[in-house]
Enzyme design. Structure first.
Site, mmCIF file in Angstrom:
data_model
loop_
_atom_site.group_PDB
_atom_site.id
_atom_site.type_symbol
_atom_site.label_atom_id
_atom_site.label_comp_id
_atom_site.label_asym_id
_atom_site.label_seq_id
_atom_site.Cartn_x
_atom_site.Cartn_y
_atom_site.Cartn_z
ATOM 1 N N THR A 96 0.854 -1.196 0.000
ATOM 2 C CA THR A 96 0.000 0.000 0.000
ATOM 3 C C THR A 96 0.885 1.239 0.000
ATOM 4 O OG1 THR A 96 -1.680 -1.154 1.281
ATOM 5 C CG2 THR A 96 -1.847 1.234 1.185
ATOM 6 N N LYS A 171 -7.198 2.094 -2.754
ATOM 7 C CA LYS A 171 -6.774 1.446 -1.499
ATOM 8 C C LYS A 171 -6.760 2.457 -0.339
ATOM 9 C CE LYS A 171 -5.044 -1.287 1.508
ATOM 10 N NZ LYS A 171 -5.973 -2.116 2.259
ATOM 11 N N LYS A 239 0.080 5.200 8.600
ATOM 12 C CA LYS A 239 0.710 5.511 7.306
ATOM 13 C C LYS A 239 -0.354 5.734 6.231
ATOM 14 C CE LYS A 239 1.635 1.969 4.943
ATOM 15 N NZ LYS A 239 1.048 1.105 3.944
HETATM 16 P P1 NAP Z 1 4.795 -5.920 7.938
HETATM 17 O O1 NAP Z 1 4.409 -7.159 8.656
HETATM 18 O O2 NAP Z 1 5.231 -4.735 8.697
HETATM 19 O O3 NAP Z 1 5.907 -6.305 6.853
HETATM 20 C C1 NAP Z 1 6.588 -5.305 6.144
HETATM 21 C C2 NAP Z 1 7.595 -5.923 5.198
HETATM 22 O O4 NAP Z 1 8.317 -4.857 4.553
HETATM 23 C C3 NAP Z 1 8.650 -6.802 5.901
HETATM 24 O O5 NAP Z 1 8.990 -7.865 5.054
HETATM 25 C C4 NAP Z 1 9.822 -5.826 6.057
HETATM 26 O O6 NAP Z 1 11.071 -6.463 6.161
HETATM 27 C C5 NAP Z 1 9.720 -5.094 4.742
HETATM 28 N N1 NAP Z 1 10.444 -3.821 4.745
HETATM 29 C C6 NAP Z 1 10.183 -2.705 5.485
HETATM 30 N N2 NAP Z 1 11.039 -1.718 5.168
HETATM 31 C C7 NAP Z 1 11.854 -2.213 4.208
HETATM 32 C C8 NAP Z 1 12.941 -1.653 3.470
HETATM 33 N N3 NAP Z 1 13.337 -0.381 3.625
HETATM 34 N N4 NAP Z 1 13.559 -2.453 2.561
HETATM 35 C C9 NAP Z 1 13.160 -3.726 2.380
HETATM 36 N N5 NAP Z 1 12.142 -4.308 3.032
HETATM 37 C C10 NAP Z 1 11.484 -3.544 3.939
HETATM 38 O O7 NAP Z 1 3.590 -5.401 7.025
HETATM 39 P P2 NAP Z 1 2.342 -6.194 6.430
HETATM 40 O O8 NAP Z 1 1.221 -6.143 7.397
HETATM 41 O O9 NAP Z 1 2.785 -7.484 5.839
HETATM 42 O O10 NAP Z 1 1.924 -5.180 5.255
HETATM 43 C C11 NAP Z 1 2.631 -5.101 4.038
HETATM 44 C C12 NAP Z 1 1.923 -4.071 3.160
HETATM 45 O O11 NAP Z 1 0.570 -4.466 2.942
HETATM 46 C C13 NAP Z 1 1.847 -2.672 3.796
HETATM 47 O O12 NAP Z 1 1.965 -1.718 2.772
HETATM 48 C C14 NAP Z 1 0.456 -2.640 4.413
HETATM 49 O O13 NAP Z 1 -0.040 -1.331 4.527
HETATM 50 C C15 NAP Z 1 -0.311 -3.478 3.411
HETATM 51 N N6 NAP Z 1 -1.490 -4.157 3.943
HETATM 52 C C16 NAP Z 1 -1.452 -4.763 5.169
HETATM 53 C C17 NAP Z 1 -2.593 -5.405 5.637
HETATM 54 C C18 NAP Z 1 -2.623 -6.069 6.990
HETATM 55 O O14 NAP Z 1 -3.745 -6.306 7.483
HETATM 56 N N7 NAP Z 1 -1.533 -6.413 7.623
HETATM 57 C C19 NAP Z 1 -3.750 -5.440 4.860
HETATM 58 C C20 NAP Z 1 -3.743 -4.841 3.597
HETATM 59 C C21 NAP Z 1 -2.606 -4.203 3.142
HETATM 60 P P3 NAP Z 1 11.685 -6.866 7.605
HETATM 61 O O15 NAP Z 1 11.089 -8.199 7.945
HETATM 62 O O16 NAP Z 1 13.142 -6.887 7.383
HETATM 63 O O17 NAP Z 1 11.255 -5.767 8.568
#
Ligand code: NAP
Length: 293
Positions: A96, A171, A239
């Site tokens: 996102t 989104k 965010k």
């Molecule tokens: P998350 O658990 O915080 O995972 C974030 C991922 O991004 C991790 O693999 C992290 O790596 C990586 N990352 C962060 N900064 C980075 C950088 N500078 N370089 C390389 N990798 C980096 O987040 P999530 O919940 O899976 O969400 C992922 C995306 O989907 C976000 O944009 C979120 O807004 C969206 N989303 C989430 C949900 C939800 O319910 N969770 C639903 C819809 C959409 P590390 O493991 O090394 O930290």
């Protein structure tokens, strides 16, 4: 397309990548913190030591990353996707982000002859694990068509919104709605508690009328017991609110409710609740004195 690179194995990415492995795709995974790859490798994925190793092993590379900064780093950094993408190779960013970030990445991919689709998702940890996400795509229509079998593994529904940037806007609009609803639910339960009203009974009333919805049903009871293991981390909701406010500024669209809810989420973030589920915003509203959590 049978060979898929998957970058970003957080809460969402790990479930999505696992579904692709189970569906028989050859999946090469990369994560900034490498140990997140271990469970996927056990399941049958290949491990990449770098972003570029994952891209080179794949016909299409999918990214599921935290925020615009992460998406830009991974796509545009000196060792990133664009630096090694071959003409005709595909990149699909499902993170996102704001429309401007999506367009910047699309332009960079297209400049080296690559193909780009943005495809953020609606749905949380469970839908990611169960393959029931709603995928919001925009960009290369031919690539969108080719991605259908992959999207069918990851989601229950997918839609195409036209030019790159439009899916990011959809989104953010969906999430600002969800953030606003969460802010209001948290305030309703805090005022109810303050008035000595039983929380379960209040939730039952809300669930019996025109404002009944699955999110209140799921998150309401968790607010009452103050349990917030992260499905959708609060830091990501803040965010998304920040990005929605920014999009409103850019479009000169007034968004007073969203701006206000964003402030509440900023307060929750400052109180150290960023890694909790976004329902934990309720904690900063339940405080009776001093305005703290
Ligand atoms: P998350 O658990 O915080 O995972 C974030 C991922 O991004 C991790 O693999 C992290 O790596 C990586 N990352 C962060 N900064 C980075 C950088 N500078 N370089 C390389 N990798 C980096 O987040 P999530 O919940 O899976 O969400 C992922 C995306 O989907 C976000 O944009 C979120 O807004 C969206 N989303 C989430 C949900 C939800 O319910 N969770 C639903 C819809 C959409 P590390 O493991 O090394 O930290």
């Amino acid at each position: 397309m049978r060979k898929i690179g998957f970058l970003g194995l957080g809460i969402m990415g790990r479930g999505m990548a696992a579904n692709l492995v189970r569906a028989g795709y050859q999946v090469t995974v990369w994560n900034r913190t490498p140990r997140a790859c271990d469970p996927l490798v056990e399941l049958g994925a290949r491990r990449a030591g770098s972003i570029q190793e994952a891209v080179r092993a794949s016909e299409v590379t999918i990214a599921m990353l935290a925020d615009p900064a992460a998406s830009r780093d991974v796509a545009l950094g000196p060792d990133g996707v664009v630096a090694c993408l071959q003409p005709g190779q595909a990149y699909v960013d499902m993170s996102t982000v704001d429309p401007d970030t999506a367009r910047t990445i699309a332009d960079a991919v297209n400049r080296v002859g690559g193909r780009f689709l943005e495809a953020p998702v609606s749905g949380s940890r469970k839908p990611a694990e169960e393959g029931t996400l709603v995928i919001l795509a925009a960009g290369d229509t031919e690539l969108y068509r080719e991605m259908q079998p992959v999207f069918e593994v990851l989601g229950k529904k997918n839609l195409h919104f036209g030019e790159v940037g439009q899916a990011a806007a959809v989104k953010l609009i969906v999430n600002m709605t969800m953030g606003g609803m969460m802010g209001l639910l948290a305030e309703a339960l805090a005022l109810g508690q303050n008035c000595g009203i039983d929380g379960q009974a209040l939730l039952e009333v809300l669930d019996s009328g025109a404002v009944a919805n699955p999110m209140f049903r799921l998150k309401g009871p968790r607010i009452l017991v103050d349990q917030h293991d992260p499905h959708f981390p609060l830091k990501h909701m803040q965010k998304d609110l920040r990005l929605a406010v920014g999009l409103g500024d850019e479009r000169q669209q007034t968004l007073p409710t969203v701006a206000c809810v964003n402030e509440t989420f900023k307060r929750a973030l400052a109180a150290g609740l960023g890694d909790c589920d976004f329902a934990a915003v309720a904690r900063v509203l339940q405080a009776r004195e001093g305005g703290g959590p």
